[in-house]
Write an enzyme that holds these catalytic residues in place. Structure first.
Site, PDB file in Angstrom:
ATOM      1  N   HIS A   1      46.981  53.520  43.078  1.00 12.46           N
ATOM      2  CA  HIS A   1      46.629  55.034  43.037  1.00 12.46           C
ATOM      3  C   HIS A   1      45.925  55.320  44.155  1.00 12.46           C
ATOM      4  O   HIS A   1      44.516  55.058  44.400  1.00 12.46           O
ATOM      5  CB  HIS A   1      46.113  55.407  41.899  1.00 12.46           C
ATOM      6  CG  HIS A   1      46.009  56.701  41.518  1.00 12.46           C
ATOM      7  ND1 HIS A   1      44.765  57.537  41.166  1.00 12.46           N
ATOM      8  CD2 HIS A   1      46.976  58.020  41.756  1.00 12.46           C
ATOM      9  CE1 HIS A   1      44.949  58.794  40.873  1.00 12.46           C
ATOM     10  NE2 HIS A   1      46.299  59.110  41.082  1.00 12.46           N
TER      11      HIS A   1
ATOM     12  N   GLU B   1      50.138  54.411  46.454  1.00 12.25           N
ATOM     13  CA  GLU B   1      50.490  55.752  46.254  1.00 12.25           C
ATOM     14  C   GLU B   1      49.666  56.819  46.757  1.00 12.25           C
ATOM     15  O   GLU B   1      48.459  56.394  47.371  1.00 12.25           O
ATOM     16  CB  GLU B   1      50.396  56.404  44.803  1.00 12.25           C
ATOM     17  CG  GLU B   1      50.833  57.599  44.427  1.00 12.25           C
ATOM     18  CD  GLU B   1      49.543  58.521  44.332  1.00 12.25           C
ATOM     19  OE1 GLU B   1      49.751  59.649  44.076  1.00 12.25           O
ATOM     20  OE2 GLU B   1      48.398  58.137  44.517  1.00 12.25           O
TER      21      GLU B   1
ATOM     22  N   ASP C   1      49.054  61.136  48.904  1.00 12.21           N
ATOM     23  CA  ASP C   1      49.512  62.589  48.568  1.00 12.21           C
ATOM     24  C   ASP C   1      49.548  63.200  50.192  1.00 12.21           C
ATOM     25  O   ASP C   1      48.482  62.869  50.721  1.00 12.21           O
ATOM     26  CB  ASP C   1      48.142  63.402  47.701  1.00 12.21           C
ATOM     27  CG  ASP C   1      47.875  62.643  46.508  1.00 12.21           C
ATOM     28  OD1 ASP C   1      48.747  62.789  45.604  1.00 12.21           O
ATOM     29  OD2 ASP C   1      47.050  61.856  46.215  1.00 12.21           O
TER      30      ASP C   1
ATOM     31  N   HIS D   1      44.342  64.259  48.528  1.00 12.65           N
ATOM     32  CA  HIS D   1      44.583  64.525  47.153  1.00 12.65           C
ATOM     33  C   HIS D   1      44.182  65.943  46.867  1.00 12.65           C
ATOM     34  O   HIS D   1      45.204  66.773  46.297  1.00 12.65           O
ATOM     35  CB  HIS D   1      44.084  63.717  45.937  1.00 12.65           C
ATOM     36  CG  HIS D   1      44.460  64.138  44.666  1.00 12.65           C
ATOM     37  ND1 HIS D   1      43.297  64.981  44.111  1.00 12.65           N
ATOM     38  CD2 HIS D   1      45.153  63.951  43.829  1.00 12.65           C
ATOM     39  CE1 HIS D   1      43.861  65.248  42.951  1.00 12.65           C
ATOM     40  NE2 HIS D   1      44.934  64.519  42.493  1.00 12.65           N
TER      41      HIS D   1
ATOM     42  N   GLU E   1      53.569  61.287  47.203  1.00 17.37           N
ATOM     43  CA  GLU E   1      53.613  62.404  46.606  1.00 17.37           C
ATOM     44  C   GLU E   1      53.276  63.696  47.649  1.00 17.37           C
ATOM     45  O   GLU E   1      52.642  63.714  48.337  1.00 17.37           O
ATOM     46  CB  GLU E   1      52.365  62.649  45.725  1.00 17.37           C
ATOM     47  CG  GLU E   1      52.379  63.815  44.834  1.00 17.37           C
ATOM     48  CD  GLU E   1      51.355  63.868  43.897  1.00 17.37           C
ATOM     49  OE1 GLU E   1      50.771  65.255  43.216  1.00 17.37           O
ATOM     50  OE2 GLU E   1      50.699  63.077  43.265  1.00 17.37           O
TER      51      GLU E   1
END
Length: 292
Positions: free
Chosen positions: A41, A68, A70, A83, A151
């Protein structure tokens, strides 16, 4: 959210299914959880500052394939990895630009953001770690032979970011057949996920959230995954998700977040989830190894 009828799914899309990960049914046939994917993450963010190249490398050092991140956009239209929609939690922006509150990403140019330290807040050994651009991030993930769960963050703030992100992915070689096996694009915005699917129907997509069971067929028209918080799911809900075929004709997958301890990882794995997103991928992987 504009949604096409399920019957309108093109048969041509089904051929893309060969690109995708094993289904829940396949995993069940093995009567083990060895297909549960561990995703780092924001990188291995328990061990390095989140969403930095150091966090990508920390995951790689642990032998973790999936990371992962952002994606957001600067004032001058550059894509960066961050993020929060503001810069102050994970950089020294308040010291460098004290008169620019509330320090929104969209109020700063890339040149300004490149002046920031995105590592010292986490620990002195990471002092000077920069905020990476999407291009730099993709290069590092490629260099490490890793896979990416990307994301699109707060797309309502950045009109057209879906097309721009796909353009950057294509430019960096991430939309060829080889890389499509290593890429998932997700968002909390159903409209954003749908936009990605319409623009590039061969890209695997995920919706972040916990839709009602009755709504799953609508999401399945443009998503391949439903990715909820682990606090919102049980085995019955996971089974309901996986009973629906997603945008590419395969059973919907479930990647749950954010699980950082062994017992919870075992609990959600036994629910049948396909993936676990975690700040501590080594802890989750070890816990999953114990139940294989």
């Amino acid at each position: 959210m504009q949604i096409r009828p399920a019957a309108a799914l093109s048969g041509a899309l089904l051929g893309v299914s060969a690109l995708f990960l094993p289904t829940a049914a396949q995993a069940a046939a093995g009567t083990s959880h060895h297909h549960t994917v561990t995703v780092a993450h924001r990188g291995a963010s328990a061990y390095a500052p989140e969403n930095t190249l150091a966090a990508v490398d920390a995951a790689d050092d642990l032998g973790i394939d999936w990371v992962e991140n952002d994606v957001q956009r600067t004032r001058d239209g550059e894509l960066i990895i961050m993020h929060d929609t503001t810069l102050n939690r994970t950089t020294d922006v308040e010291q460098v630009f004290p008169d620019r509150a509330p320090w929104k990403i969209s109020d700063f140019t890339l040149d300004e953001i490149e002046k920031l330290d995105a590592g010292s807040w986490f620990g002195s050994k990471f002092a000077g770690e920069p905020v990476p651009t999407l291009e730099e991030y993709l290069d590092r993930v490629s260099d490490n032979h890793q896979k990416l769960l990307m994301e699109i963050k707060a797309p309502e703030l950045y009109p057209g970011i879906e097309r721009q992100s796909l353009r950057e992915l294509r430019r960096e070689g991430w939309l060829d057949r080889k890389h499509l096996k290593r890429l998932i694009v997700q968002s909390f915005s159903a409209d954003s996920v749908q936009a990605v699917h319409k623009l590039r129907r061969d890209v695997k997509t995920g919706f972040l959230g916990t839709p009602a069971v009755a709504d799953l067929p609508r999401y399945a028209e443009f998503a391949d995954q439903i990715n909820p918080s682990h606090t919102t799911i049980d085995a019955a809900y996971v089974k309901e998700i996986q009973a629906v075929r997603g945008a590419h004709g395969r059973p919907l997958e479930v990647y749950t977040w954010t699980v950082n301890d062994g017992p919870t990882a075992v609990k959600v794995a036994r629910m049948g989830v396909n993936g676990i997103i975690t700040n501590k991928p080594d802890v989750v992987r070890e816990a999953l190894d114990d139940i294989r």
